[in-house]
Design a protein around this motif. Structure first.
Motif, PDB file in Angstrom:
ATOM      1  N   LYS A 127       0.827  -1.217   0.000  1.00 42.42           N
ATOM      2  CA  LYS A 127       0.000   0.000   0.000  1.00 42.42           C
ATOM      3  C   LYS A 127       0.861   1.266   0.000  1.00 42.42           C
ATOM      4  CE  LYS A 127      -4.516  -1.104   2.026  1.00 42.42           C
ATOM      5  NZ  LYS A 127      -5.369  -0.958   3.226  1.00 42.42           N
ATOM      6  N   LYS A 128       2.048   1.178   0.597  1.00 38.24           N
ATOM      7  CA  LYS A 128       2.901   2.369   0.739  1.00 38.24           C
ATOM      8  C   LYS A 128       3.702   2.673  -0.524  1.00 38.24           C
ATOM      9  CE  LYS A 128       3.616   1.438   5.684  1.00 38.24           C
ATOM     10  NZ  LYS A 128       4.543   0.807   6.645  1.00 38.24           N
ATOM     11  N   ARG A 129       3.649   1.785  -1.529  1.00 40.78           N
ATOM     12  CA  ARG A 129       4.646   1.905  -2.599  1.00 40.78           C
ATOM     13  C   ARG A 129       4.085   2.033  -4.012  1.00 40.78           C
ATOM     14  NH1 ARG A 129       6.727  -0.651   1.731  1.00 40.78           N
ATOM     15  NH2 ARG A 129       8.893  -0.134   2.274  1.00 40.78           N
ATOM     16  N   ALA A 130       2.813   2.099  -4.174  1.00 40.98           N
ATOM     17  CA  ALA A 130       2.202   2.366  -5.495  1.00 40.98           C
ATOM     18  C   ALA A 130       2.762   1.468  -6.604  1.00 40.98           C
ATOM     19  CB  ALA A 130       2.385   3.836  -5.863  1.00 40.98           C
ATOM     20  N   PHE A 131       2.773   0.172  -6.367  1.00 41.17           N
ATOM     21  CA  PHE A 131       3.226  -0.761  -7.408  1.00 41.17           C
ATOM     22  C   PHE A 131       2.220  -0.801  -8.562  1.00 41.17           C
ATOM     23  CE2 PHE A 131       5.297  -2.696  -3.564  1.00 41.17           C
ATOM     24  CZ  PHE A 131       6.600  -2.477  -3.963  1.00 41.17           C
ATOM     25  N   ASP A 132       2.738  -0.984  -9.775  1.00 42.89           N
ATOM     26  CA  ASP A 132       1.818  -1.111 -10.913  1.00 42.89           C
ATOM     27  C   ASP A 132       1.822  -2.524 -11.507  1.00 42.89           C
ATOM     28  OD1 ASP A 132       4.286  -1.058 -12.150  1.00 42.89           O
ATOM     29  OD2 ASP A 132       3.905   0.741 -13.354  1.00 42.89           O
ATOM     30  N   ALA A 133       2.565  -3.444 -10.889  1.00 43.92           N
ATOM     31  CA  ALA A 133       2.543  -4.857 -11.288  1.00 43.92           C
ATOM     32  C   ALA A 133       3.203  -5.685 -10.191  1.00 43.92           C
ATOM     33  CB  ALA A 133       3.263  -5.067 -12.616  1.00 43.92           C
ATOM     34  N   TYR A 134       2.913  -6.982 -10.198  1.00 46.91           N
ATOM     35  CA  TYR A 134       3.421  -7.885  -9.165  1.00 46.91           C
ATOM     36  C   TYR A 134       3.982  -9.140  -9.819  1.00 46.91           C
ATOM     37  CZ  TYR A 134       0.624  -5.054  -5.952  1.00 46.91           C
ATOM     38  OH  TYR A 134       0.094  -4.014  -5.238  1.00 46.91           O
ATOM     39  N   VAL A 135       5.036  -9.687  -9.194  1.00 54.77           N
ATOM     40  CA  VAL A 135       5.546 -11.003  -9.576  1.00 54.77           C
ATOM     41  C   VAL A 135       5.636 -11.835  -8.297  1.00 54.77           C
ATOM     42  CG1 VAL A 135       7.430 -12.329 -10.598  1.00 54.77           C
ATOM     43  CG2 VAL A 135       6.913 -10.039 -11.468  1.00 54.77           C
ATOM     44  N   ALA A 136       4.978 -12.985  -8.285  1.00 61.73           N
ATOM     45  CA  ALA A 136       5.015 -13.888  -7.134  1.00 61.73           C
ATOM     46  C   ALA A 136       5.849 -15.108  -7.503  1.00 61.73           C
ATOM     47  CB  ALA A 136       3.605 -14.315  -6.744  1.00 61.73           C
ATOM     48  N   VAL A 137       6.935 -15.344  -6.755  1.00 59.35           N
ATOM     49  CA  VAL A 137       7.814 -16.482  -7.027  1.00 59.35           C
ATOM     50  C   VAL A 137       7.788 -17.395  -5.813  1.00 59.35           C
ATOM     51  CG1 VAL A 137      10.105 -17.224  -7.744  1.00 59.35           C
ATOM     52  CG2 VAL A 137       9.303 -14.939  -8.362  1.00 59.35           C
ATOM     53  N   GLY A 138       7.179 -18.577  -5.951  1.00 58.49           N
ATOM     54  CA  GLY A 138       7.114 -19.488  -4.808  1.00 58.49           C
ATOM     55  C   GLY A 138       5.976 -20.469  -4.948  1.00 58.49           C
ATOM     56  N   GLY A 139       5.597 -21.051  -3.826  1.00 60.18           N
ATOM     57  CA  GLY A 139       4.479 -21.979  -3.789  1.00 60.18           C
ATOM     58  C   GLY A 139       3.171 -21.241  -3.561  1.00 60.18           C
ATOM     59  N   GLY A 140       2.153 -21.994  -3.160  1.00 56.94           N
ATOM     60  CA  GLY A 140       0.837 -21.402  -2.959  1.00 56.94           C
ATOM     61  C   GLY A 140       0.839 -20.278  -1.941  1.00 56.94           C
ATOM     62  N   SER A 141       1.660 -20.389  -0.896  1.00 57.73           N
ATOM     63  CA  SER A 141       1.685 -19.356   0.143  1.00 57.73           C
ATOM     64  C   SER A 141       2.073 -18.003  -0.448  1.00 57.73           C
ATOM     65  CB  SER A 141       2.675 -19.740   1.250  1.00 57.73           C
ATOM     66  OG  SER A 141       2.274 -20.939   1.886  1.00 57.73           O
ATOM     67  N   THR A 142       3.100 -17.997  -1.299  1.00 53.60           N
ATOM     68  CA  THR A 142       3.553 -16.742  -1.910  1.00 53.60           C
ATOM     69  C   THR A 142       2.529 -16.212  -2.907  1.00 53.60           C
ATOM     70  OG1 THR A 142       5.886 -17.317  -1.642  1.00 53.60           O
ATOM     71  CG2 THR A 142       5.354 -15.702  -3.333  1.00 53.60           C
ATOM     72  N   MET A 143       2.026 -17.086  -3.762  1.00 51.27           N
ATOM     73  CA  MET A 143       1.061 -16.629  -4.773  1.00 51.27           C
ATOM     74  C   MET A 143      -0.212 -16.105  -4.120  1.00 51.27           C
ATOM     75  SD  MET A 143       1.617 -19.349  -7.918  1.00 51.27           S
ATOM     76  CE  MET A 143       1.828 -20.869  -6.977  1.00 51.27           C
ATOM     77  N   ASP A 144      -0.683 -16.785  -3.070  1.00 53.69           N
ATOM     78  CA  ASP A 144      -1.902 -16.345  -2.395  1.00 53.69           C
ATOM     79  C   ASP A 144      -1.690 -15.024  -1.662  1.00 53.69           C
ATOM     80  OD1 ASP A 144      -2.897 -18.685  -3.369  1.00 53.69           O
ATOM     81  OD2 ASP A 144      -3.401 -19.584  -1.441  1.00 53.69           O
ATOM     82  N   THR A 145      -0.523 -14.869  -1.016  1.00 53.03           N
ATOM     83  CA  THR A 145      -0.217 -13.612  -0.328  1.00 53.03           C
ATOM     84  C   THR A 145      -0.180 -12.462  -1.327  1.00 53.03           C
ATOM     85  OG1 THR A 145       1.057 -14.800   1.361  1.00 53.03           O
ATOM     86  CG2 THR A 145       1.457 -12.433   1.151  1.00 53.03           C
TER      87      THR A 145
END
Length: 467
Positions: A127-145
């Motif tokens: 919320k503090k960083r105004a991201f305009d895209a995300y990359v999740a690298v990991g298992g279900g825990s990372t992707m779900d987070t």
């Protein structure tokens, strides 16, 4: 001419009915002409398929920087966990981002088996960083987070429980646009790269729940089999059990046209709709891959063919259950994970007691499918045969015990703990386990056979010892 066309349509429908499972639960799966809801209908009449774009190939991770460049991303969040942040999959992603001039920040504080607190920590970070895209690298825990972080950053004034599944949360539909999310799975189990589901432990009630909406599914899943070579054997086994149960549960789930209520607006049609003709295809195919390759993948870390196929099976089963749903194995697994006492699974580098999700799901599977088989014995026998059972002389009433015995042998061959007692539970824990299952109605109501609290107690008791 019109009469001939009607006769042909009626003939095709009769053929579809004959081809369908003839058990009480599934015998009418294809009998209703699509697109014509009877007036006053209380159960659903339609299903839809939602799935992320998927790209598969050894080394495909190196394309992620180009994908983000093509999307016009200027400020990217790379999300992972502390263990993975030191391993090649994350390094490969960072190399690609740097090479393509992508500005990014790393969040590596994902918790394995996330909680509401760990979700909220990730949400506060983004919320503090105004991201305009995300990359999740990991298992279900990372992707779900990462899915949850993307959602709440895109809906900053929402309360955390607004989108959490009822009855724990409000289960509001997601109507805000989200940022692009690229998922790079490093395990072969959750299928989270294909689904709009994010699961977590809700600590105030000590139960697992989640957020389920097509809106939160990743934009793209990059399935790179090279990442699976870094998985220890117990992680391969437990993530494979998740694939196994995704396939079995979605294939035996209540059919979509028997699920109620019928949505008044398509935005309220749940992601987990019940078994349907398209999900069925993915579930059965995933099950065949599990039967052929899971034992090989566990026993030989260098077997790229087996590990690659399990990586694909995870996505296939994800497409299946992501649109059909799961039922009792998953519903009962959530308190098994959430109420863990001291058990720490082998090969998991964590600082807290942990029953891995796939293990918590599969330990009840023999009892569950013994219980559900009477509603669709043909499908239970079909899956038992895929998993290696000789069903040529099997009788319909034997479907449940045959599938249960096939599963027990499969688990025994892979050195799975001998039931719930082996991971620290006793009969005294059954009331708490049942209490933790009751809020999981989003999935338990998709079981083909309704269940009482007494039924759930009996299923937990039958799962205390497997062999």
């Amino acid at each position: 001419m019109a009469a001939a066309a009607r006769a042909r349509a009626a003939h095709l429908l009769r053929q579809l009915q004959r081809a369908a499972c003839q058990c009480p639960t599934h015998s009418h799966t294809y009998s209703q002409a699509p697109g014509f809801p009877p007036s006053g209908k209380t159960t659903d009449y339609a299903f839809e398929m939602a799935v992320s774009n998927i790209r598969y190939g050894a080394g495909v991770t190196k394309e992620v920087g180009m994908d983000l460049q093509n999307m016009g991303a200027k400020n990217v969040c790379l999300m992972t966990d502390k263990n993975l942040s030191q391993l090649p999959p994350v390094q490969m992603v960072m190399d690609s981002l740097v090479k393509n001039g992508i500005n990014f920040k790393v969040y590596n504080n994902v918790r394995v088996e996330p909680t509401d607190r760990s979700f909220m920590e990730a949400i506060e970070f983004v919320k503090k960083r105004a991201f305009d895209a995300y990359v999740a690298v990991g298992g279900g825990s990372t992707m779900d987070t990462c899915k949850a972080a993307n959602l709440y950053a895109s809906s900053p004034h929402s309360d955390f429980l607004d989108y959490v599944n009822a009855p724990i949360g409000k289960g509001k539909p997601v109507s805000v646009p989200l940022k692009p999310l690229i998922a790079v799975p490093t395990t072969s189990g959750t299928g989270s790269e294909t689904t709009g589901v994010a699961i977590f432990d809700y600590e105030p009630l000590k139960v697992k729940t989640g957020i389920a909406s097509r809106a939160i599914k990743p934009t793209l899943g990059l399935i790179d089999p090279l990442h699976t070579l870094h998985m220890p054997d117990r992680v391969v086994a437990n993530s494979g059990f998740d694939v196994l149960c995704h396939a079995l549960e979605s294939y035996t789930a209540l059919p979509y046209h028997m699920r109620s209520p019928c949505p008044s607006n398509p935005i309220t049609r749940p992601a987990y709709q019940g078994s349907n003709p398209i999900s069925d295809i993915w579930a059965v195919h995933a099950l065949r891959i599990v039967a052929k390759y899971l034992k090989r993948a566990v026993r030989n870390p260098d077997d790229l063919e087996a590990r690659s196929n399990m990586h694909l099976a995870s996505a296939f089963a994800g497409i299946g259950f992501g649109n059909a749903g799961v039922h009792l194995c998953h519903g009962m697994s959530y308190p098994i994970s959430g109420l863990v006492k001291t058990y720490k699974a082998k090969d998991y580098n964590v600082d807290h007691p942990l029953v891995p999700h796939g293990l918590s799901v599969v330990l009840t599977s023999p009892a569950v499918f013994t219980f559900t088989a009477q509603m669709c014995p043909e499908r239970h026998l079909e899956t038992a045969e895929i998993l290696g059972a000789d069903t040529r002389t099997a009788r319909i009433p034997e479907a449940g015990p045959i599938l249960a015995d096939t599963l027990r042998k499969f688990l025994f061959d892979l050195d799975v703990d001998d039931g719930l007692a082996a991971i620290g539970y006793s009969k005294a824990d059954i009331p708490a386990l049942v209490k933790g299952t009751l809020p999981q109605e989003r999935v338990t109501k998709l079981a083909p056979r309704p269940q009482s609290e007494e039924d759930l107690s009996a299923l937990f008791e039958a799962s205390m010892k497997l062999y």
